[in-house]
Design a protein around this motif. Structure first.
Motif, PDB file in Angstrom:
ATOM      1  N   SER A  49       0.678  -1.227  -0.257  1.00  0.00           N
ATOM      2  CA  SER A  49      -0.084  -0.153  -0.202  1.00  0.00           C
ATOM      3  C   SER A  49       0.907   1.712   0.255  1.00  0.00           C
ATOM      4  O   SER A  49      -0.065   2.501  -0.452  1.00  0.00           O
ATOM      5  CB  SER A  49      -1.471   0.199   1.361  1.00  0.00           C
ATOM      6  OG  SER A  49      -0.678   0.127   2.480  1.00  0.00           O
ATOM      7  N   HIS A  50       2.110   1.826   1.006  1.00  0.00           N
ATOM      8  CA  HIS A  50       2.598   2.496   0.319  1.00  0.00           C
ATOM      9  C   HIS A  50       4.484   2.042   0.774  1.00  0.00           C
ATOM     10  O   HIS A  50       4.393   0.961   1.264  1.00  0.00           O
ATOM     11  CB  HIS A  50       2.247   3.246   1.475  1.00  0.00           C
ATOM     12  CG  HIS A  50       2.197   3.317   2.928  1.00  0.00           C
ATOM     13  ND1 HIS A  50       1.048   2.415   3.327  1.00  0.00           N
ATOM     14  CD2 HIS A  50       3.083   3.461   3.954  1.00  0.00           C
ATOM     15  CE1 HIS A  50       1.099   1.957   4.949  1.00  0.00           C
ATOM     16  NE2 HIS A  50       2.108   3.483   4.975  1.00  0.00           N
ATOM     17  N   GLY A  51       5.518   3.298   0.963  1.00  0.00           N
ATOM     18  CA  GLY A  51       6.835   2.598   0.938  1.00  0.00           C
ATOM     19  C   GLY A  51       7.629   2.637   2.217  1.00  0.00           C
ATOM     20  O   GLY A  51       7.913   1.663   2.811  1.00  0.00           O
ATOM     21  N   HIS A  52       6.472   2.371   3.771  1.00  0.00           N
ATOM     22  CA  HIS A  52       7.584   2.578   4.993  1.00  0.00           C
ATOM     23  C   HIS A  52       7.906   1.187   5.112  1.00  0.00           C
ATOM     24  O   HIS A  52       7.033   0.021   4.660  1.00  0.00           O
ATOM     25  CB  HIS A  52       5.578   3.188   5.928  1.00  0.00           C
ATOM     26  CG  HIS A  52       5.524   4.308   5.535  1.00  0.00           C
ATOM     27  ND1 HIS A  52       4.350   4.943   6.091  1.00  0.00           N
ATOM     28  CD2 HIS A  52       6.432   5.133   5.211  1.00  0.00           C
ATOM     29  CE1 HIS A  52       4.105   6.783   6.167  1.00  0.00           C
ATOM     30  NE2 HIS A  52       5.503   6.158   5.323  1.00  0.00           N
ATOM     31  N   GLY A  53       8.595   1.178   5.964  1.00  0.00           N
ATOM     32  CA  GLY A  53       8.852  -0.760   6.445  1.00  0.00           C
ATOM     33  C   GLY A  53       8.303  -1.423   6.595  1.00  0.00           C
ATOM     34  O   GLY A  53       8.202  -2.759   6.387  1.00  0.00           O
ATOM     35  N   ASP A  54       6.690  -0.958   7.834  1.00  0.00           N
ATOM     36  CA  ASP A  54       6.286  -2.530   8.228  1.00  0.00           C
ATOM     37  C   ASP A  54       4.961  -2.514   7.187  1.00  0.00           C
ATOM     38  O   ASP A  54       4.133  -2.902   7.405  1.00  0.00           O
ATOM     39  CB  ASP A  54       5.481  -1.181   9.361  1.00  0.00           C
ATOM     40  CG  ASP A  54       4.540   0.445   9.099  1.00  0.00           C
ATOM     41  OD1 ASP A  54       5.101   0.769   8.578  1.00  0.00           O
ATOM     42  OD2 ASP A  54       3.833   0.396   9.868  1.00  0.00           O
ATOM     43  N   HIS A  55       5.112  -1.900   5.900  1.00  0.00           N
ATOM     44  CA  HIS A  55       3.944  -2.613   4.987  1.00  0.00           C
ATOM     45  C   HIS A  55       5.646  -3.166   3.927  1.00  0.00           C
ATOM     46  O   HIS A  55       4.499  -4.105   3.563  1.00  0.00           O
ATOM     47  CB  HIS A  55       3.609  -1.402   4.763  1.00  0.00           C
ATOM     48  CG  HIS A  55       2.504  -0.400   5.522  1.00  0.00           C
ATOM     49  ND1 HIS A  55       1.103  -1.127   5.685  1.00  0.00           N
ATOM     50  CD2 HIS A  55       2.924  -0.048   6.557  1.00  0.00           C
ATOM     51  CE1 HIS A  55       0.795  -0.117   7.046  1.00  0.00           C
ATOM     52  NE2 HIS A  55       1.757   0.202   7.556  1.00  0.00           N
ATOM     53  N   VAL A  56       6.334  -2.653   3.299  1.00  0.00           N
ATOM     54  CA  VAL A  56       6.681  -3.250   2.035  1.00  0.00           C
ATOM     55  C   VAL A  56       7.093  -4.233   2.947  1.00  0.00           C
ATOM     56  O   VAL A  56       7.722  -5.507   2.249  1.00  0.00           O
ATOM     57  CB  VAL A  56       8.346  -2.371   2.248  1.00  0.00           C
ATOM     58  CG1 VAL A  56       9.479  -2.873   1.582  1.00  0.00           C
ATOM     59  CG2 VAL A  56       7.793  -0.758   1.391  1.00  0.00           C
ATOM     60  N   LEU A 110      -4.430   8.746   2.872  1.00  0.00           N
ATOM     61  CA  LEU A 110      -4.179  10.296   3.268  1.00  0.00           C
ATOM     62  C   LEU A 110      -2.873  10.064   4.458  1.00  0.00           C
ATOM     63  O   LEU A 110      -3.289   9.482   5.582  1.00  0.00           O
ATOM     64  CB  LEU A 110      -4.784  11.246   4.840  1.00  0.00           C
ATOM     65  CG  LEU A 110      -6.062  11.435   3.544  1.00  0.00           C
ATOM     66  CD1 LEU A 110      -7.378  12.529   4.224  1.00  0.00           C
ATOM     67  CD2 LEU A 110      -5.139  11.978   2.525  1.00  0.00           C
ATOM     68  N   HIS A 111      -1.547   9.696   3.933  1.00  0.00           N
ATOM     69  CA  HIS A 111      -0.441   9.375   5.112  1.00  0.00           C
ATOM     70  C   HIS A 111       0.474   9.597   4.436  1.00  0.00           C
ATOM     71  O   HIS A 111       0.696  10.255   2.749  1.00  0.00           O
ATOM     72  CB  HIS A 111      -0.809   7.464   4.579  1.00  0.00           C
ATOM     73  CG  HIS A 111      -0.240   6.632   5.872  1.00  0.00           C
ATOM     74  ND1 HIS A 111      -0.354   6.995   7.180  1.00  0.00           N
ATOM     75  CD2 HIS A 111       0.872   5.867   5.759  1.00  0.00           C
ATOM     76  CE1 HIS A 111       1.137   6.278   7.762  1.00  0.00           C
ATOM     77  NE2 HIS A 111       1.401   5.802   7.389  1.00  0.00           N
ATOM     78  N   GLY A 112       1.771   8.648   4.516  1.00  0.00           N
ATOM     79  CA  GLY A 112       3.173   8.927   3.736  1.00  0.00           C
ATOM     80  C   GLY A 112       3.455   8.149   2.703  1.00  0.00           C
ATOM     81  O   GLY A 112       2.765   7.297   3.542  1.00  0.00           O
ATOM     82  N   GLN A 141      -6.007   0.506   4.795  1.00  0.00           N
ATOM     83  CA  GLN A 141      -4.232   0.059   5.183  1.00  0.00           C
ATOM     84  C   GLN A 141      -3.981   1.125   5.625  1.00  0.00           C
ATOM     85  O   GLN A 141      -5.158   1.634   6.576  1.00  0.00           O
ATOM     86  CB  GLN A 141      -3.626   0.004   3.800  1.00  0.00           C
ATOM     87  CG  GLN A 141      -3.911  -1.511   3.669  1.00  0.00           C
ATOM     88  CD  GLN A 141      -3.973  -2.830   4.324  1.00  0.00           C
ATOM     89  OE1 GLN A 141      -5.127  -2.982   4.815  1.00  0.00           O
ATOM     90  NE2 GLN A 141      -2.726  -3.178   4.658  1.00  0.00           N
ATOM     91  N   ASP A 142      -2.840   2.007   5.679  1.00  0.00           N
ATOM     92  CA  ASP A 142      -3.301   3.317   6.761  1.00  0.00           C
ATOM     93  C   ASP A 142      -3.192   4.305   6.059  1.00  0.00           C
ATOM     94  O   ASP A 142      -2.956   4.775   5.070  1.00  0.00           O
ATOM     95  CB  ASP A 142      -1.014   3.819   6.492  1.00  0.00           C
ATOM     96  CG  ASP A 142      -0.492   2.352   7.740  1.00  0.00           C
ATOM     97  OD1 ASP A 142      -0.846   1.448   7.772  1.00  0.00           O
ATOM     98  OD2 ASP A 142       0.984   2.375   8.109  1.00  0.00           O
ATOM     99  N   THR A 143      -4.078   5.142   6.699  1.00  0.00           N
ATOM    100  CA  THR A 143      -4.795   6.913   6.092  1.00  0.00           C
ATOM    101  C   THR A 143      -4.943   7.486   7.470  1.00  0.00           C
ATOM    102  O   THR A 143      -6.078   6.527   7.979  1.00  0.00           O
ATOM    103  CB  THR A 143      -5.854   6.388   5.466  1.00  0.00           C
ATOM    104  OG1 THR A 143      -6.363   7.614   4.527  1.00  0.00           O
ATOM    105  CG2 THR A 143      -7.451   5.159   5.679  1.00  0.00           C
TER     106      THR A 143
END
Ligand code: NI
Ligand code: MN
Length: 228
Positions: A49-56, A110-112, A141-143
């Motif tokens: 869903s996005h690039g953060h380590g807890d998702h990659v 809405l996240h990084g 996911q993260d938002t």
């Protein structure tokens, strides 16, 4: 056809749909809630869903071992290809594609999205999946909360997965407002109780949601599954 959803703790989810195995945000090593090792994960597709380590997470290792295709936004898909992942598929927000397992659309989040090595990770996303048997699943996911969840809800959701952990994502209050806009038949909360910072009382949240909406809240323990 049945669809089986498994929560592996944090934002990591397995979805078996038809004969395909999907893993969303495959974070196993370093995920204190995970009950299995990344080495034991079977997958045909990995959705990031996005690039953060807890998702990659362990996406690269799992993709290299299993030959799974990684689906993410265009920037992250390109980053995985540079890291030697053979099969990647890039999409972008609002864009859908017919994959073998169903029609997958990337939704607003809405996240990084910065990647673990500092690379640019594009925009974060959620996933709206229409399975081959016509079920609609939304993975937020993260938002943070956003009003366009109303538009996602208009699609008619069989299931929504939303974060309730607060601090990095929606907390319980905004997640309740999200359920009111999404109006899914079932909601599964994620991204909580992984670490003390994300501690939440999911039972209390379930009680509030079921009192104020028609949605059924399914609380899974890490490693538990649900048929949908
Ligand atoms: Ni994140
Ligand atoms: Mn996260």
């Amino acid at each position: 056809m049945t669809n089986k959803l498994t929560w592996h703790g944090h934002a990591t989810l397995g979805l078996e749909t038809g004969r395909y195995k999907l893993v969303i945000d495959p974070f196993f090593e370093g995920n204190p809630a995970a009950t299995i090792s990344s080495k034991d994960v079977a997958a045909d597709f990995l959705l990031v869903s996005h690039g953060h380590g807890d998702h990659v997470g362990d996406a690269i290792a799992i993709a290299k071992r299993t030959g799974a295709t990684i689906i993410s936004n265009h920037e992250i898909a390109g980053w995985f290809a540079e890291k030697g992942v053979e099969k990647t598929h890039g999409q972008h927000l609002g864009g859908g594609h017919k994959h073998p397992f169903g029609y997958l659309k990337l939704t607003l989040a809405l996240h990084g999205s910065g990647l673990p090595d500092g690379s640019y990770g594009g925009n974060p996303c959620g996933f709206l999946l229409t399975t081959n048997d016509g079920k609609k699943f939304y993975f937020a996911q993260d938002t943070g909360l956003f009003g366009d969840m109303k538009l996602i809800g208009e699609e008619g959701l069989d299931l929504a997965v939303v974060p309730i952990g607060d601090n990095y994502t929606m907390g319980p209050d905004d997640a309740l407002r999200a359920v009111k806009m999404l109006e899914p038949k079932i909601v599964v909360p994620i991204h909580y109780n992984t670490w003390p910072l994300l501690a939440q009382d999911a039972n209390a949240w379930k009680e509030r949601v079921e009192k104020e909406t028609k949605t059924k809240v399914m609380l899974l323990k890490p490693g538990e599954s649900l048929s949908v």
